[in-house]
Design an enzyme around this catalytic site. Structure first.
Site, short mmCIF file in Angstrom:
data_model
loop_
_atom_site.label_atom_id
_atom_site.label_comp_id
_atom_site.label_asym_id
_atom_site.label_seq_id
_atom_site.Cartn_x
_atom_site.Cartn_y
_atom_site.Cartn_z
N GLU A 151 0.83 -1.21 0.00
CA GLU A 151 0.00 0.00 0.00
C GLU A 151 0.87 1.26 0.00
O GLU A 151 0.88 2.04 0.95
CB GLU A 151 -0.98 -0.01 1.17
CG GLU A 151 -2.02 -1.10 1.04
CD GLU A 151 -3.17 -1.00 2.02
OE1 GLU A 151 -4.30 -1.41 1.68
OE2 GLU A 151 -2.96 -0.51 3.15
N GLU A 254 -5.97 -6.82 -2.21
CA GLU A 254 -6.70 -6.92 -0.94
C GLU A 254 -8.15 -6.54 -1.17
O GLU A 254 -8.43 -5.46 -1.71
CB GLU A 254 -6.11 -6.00 0.13
CG GLU A 254 -4.70 -6.34 0.57
CD GLU A 254 -4.19 -5.40 1.66
OE1 GLU A 254 -5.03 -4.84 2.42
OE2 GLU A 254 -2.97 -5.23 1.77
#
Length: 375
Positions: A151, A254
């Site tokens: 991320e 995700e």
């Protein structure tokens, strides 16, 4: 060495990074017939063909206290990888380049690198990545896909690689990519951002990355949590746009969706002051396209998978569901007192995610798994 098969039409992946911890705490999982089984074997029967494994550099305090949430060190990652390979499934290895969670809110340098800057930090990323991959190769479990950082929306290895310093961001990402290419020039490499519904973020980030001599890679990874990251329409718009803009394969690295708002305090056996509670706060849930019910979760997954499959030019390659087996067993939470100290986080700990798993609080499979199997 492995690679994600070209003929594999769609990645149906799962991130089960807390599995060994859950097993040690005697979590139990059951198949549709009520038989107690190993989590990976159940998931594979429901169509899972790939597993994402996170890796933290040294998830322990200087006194050796584990950081929790799976305490995903090299030994744990290798053990998970061996189990996955034994079942013939693919591996996505997820380098965090931190001793614990790395995400848009925190990208803490590993303790061993805390005073490294510039070239020294760049070399540390390269050497560490290379050493890890050599170990995986020696153990016969070389990954099929590799994720450089986690991320990275706000960069990595703060403060040096913090957005908007894309010169340093590119430098550190390039170091990781260079190490991977030294081991295997052809293995698919992923760069992963959060907030999959935010097209402006993805355009700005990747435009700046390439403008600062960011090395080429293969896959853009996205996180998409419907209670944080906009509507499915937002996700679809972004995927279509970046597929055409950058020509990269897309994988939602995700995703999760809740199936209940029923509390699980009685399962965790923690005092109220020790529980962080569910990530899916009621005010956030009100904005989601689907109700947080078992059927709502199943319907969401069908809609979600269809939208990935419809990305232009066949560039939508699949997804990894985030922690389908993180059911609420006493002792397994998102952090420990030691890791709270490392992150300078007030806490508390506890499991934030149990109502978003693909198994109910008692470890029984939910209808969404059948939807995934039949997609």
């Amino acid at each position: 060495m492995g690679k994600i098969s070209e003929n594999k039409k769609f990645i149906k992946g799962m991130d089960v990074s807390t599995l060994l911890e859950l097993e040690q705490l005697e979590a139990k999982f059951y198949d549709e017939d009520g038989e107690e089984r190993n989590l990976l074997s159940i998931l594979q029967e429901y169509g899972t063909n790939a597993v994402r494994i996170r890796l933290w550099n040294h998830p322990y305090s200087t006194q050796g206290e584990p950081y929790g949430a799976g305490t995903n060190d090299m030994e744990t990652a290798l053990e998970l990888a061996k189990r996955v390979k034994e079942r013939g499934m693919d591996i996505l290895l997820n380098f965090h380049y931190s001793d614990f969670w790395a995400d848009p809110g925190k990208q803490i340098k590993p303790k061993a690198w805390f005073d490294f800057t510039g070239k020294r930090l760049e070399y540390a990323v390269y050497d560490y990545t290379l050493a890890v991959l050599r170990k995986f190769q020696e153990e016969g479990v070389f990954p099929d896909m590799i994720q450089i950082g986690n991320e990275l929306s706000n960069g990595l290895l703060w403060p040096d690689g913090k957005r908007p310093d894309f010169e340093n961001i590119s430098l550190f990402v390039n170091a990781g990519i260079g190490a991977v290419r030294a081991m295997d020039p052809d293995i698919p490499i992923m760069i992963h951002l959060d907030n999959g519904g935010n097209n402006e973020l993805y355009r700005e980030w990747f435009d700046n990355y390439f403008a600062n001599d960011g090395a080429d890679f293969d896959i853009i990874g996205l996180s998409y949590y419907p209670f944080w990251h906009g509507s499915l329409a937002d996700l679809e718009y972004n995927m279509k746009d970046i597929a055409l803009r950058y020509g990269k394969q897309l994988v939602v690295a995700e995703v999760s969706m809740g199936y209940t708002m029923e509390d699980y305090a009685s399962y965790e056996k923690l005092e109220p002051s020790q529980r962080k509670g569910m990530a899916t706060k009621p005010a956030l849930v009100e904005k989601i396209d689907y109700p947080m019910t078992k059927q709502g979760q199943a319907d969401f997954m069908k809609d979600f998978m269809n939208r990935i499959a419809n990305v232009p030019n066949g560039l939508g390659k699949g997804f990894f569901y985030w922690e389908p087996g993180w059911i609420p067993v006493p002792g397994s939470g998102w952090a420990t007192e030691a890791s709270l100290k490392y992150m300078k986080d007030p806490g508390p700990c506890g499991n934030e995610w149990a109502n978003q798993a693909l198994f109910d609080y008692d470890g029984k499979p939910l209808p969404a798994l059948e939807v995934i199997k039949n997609f």
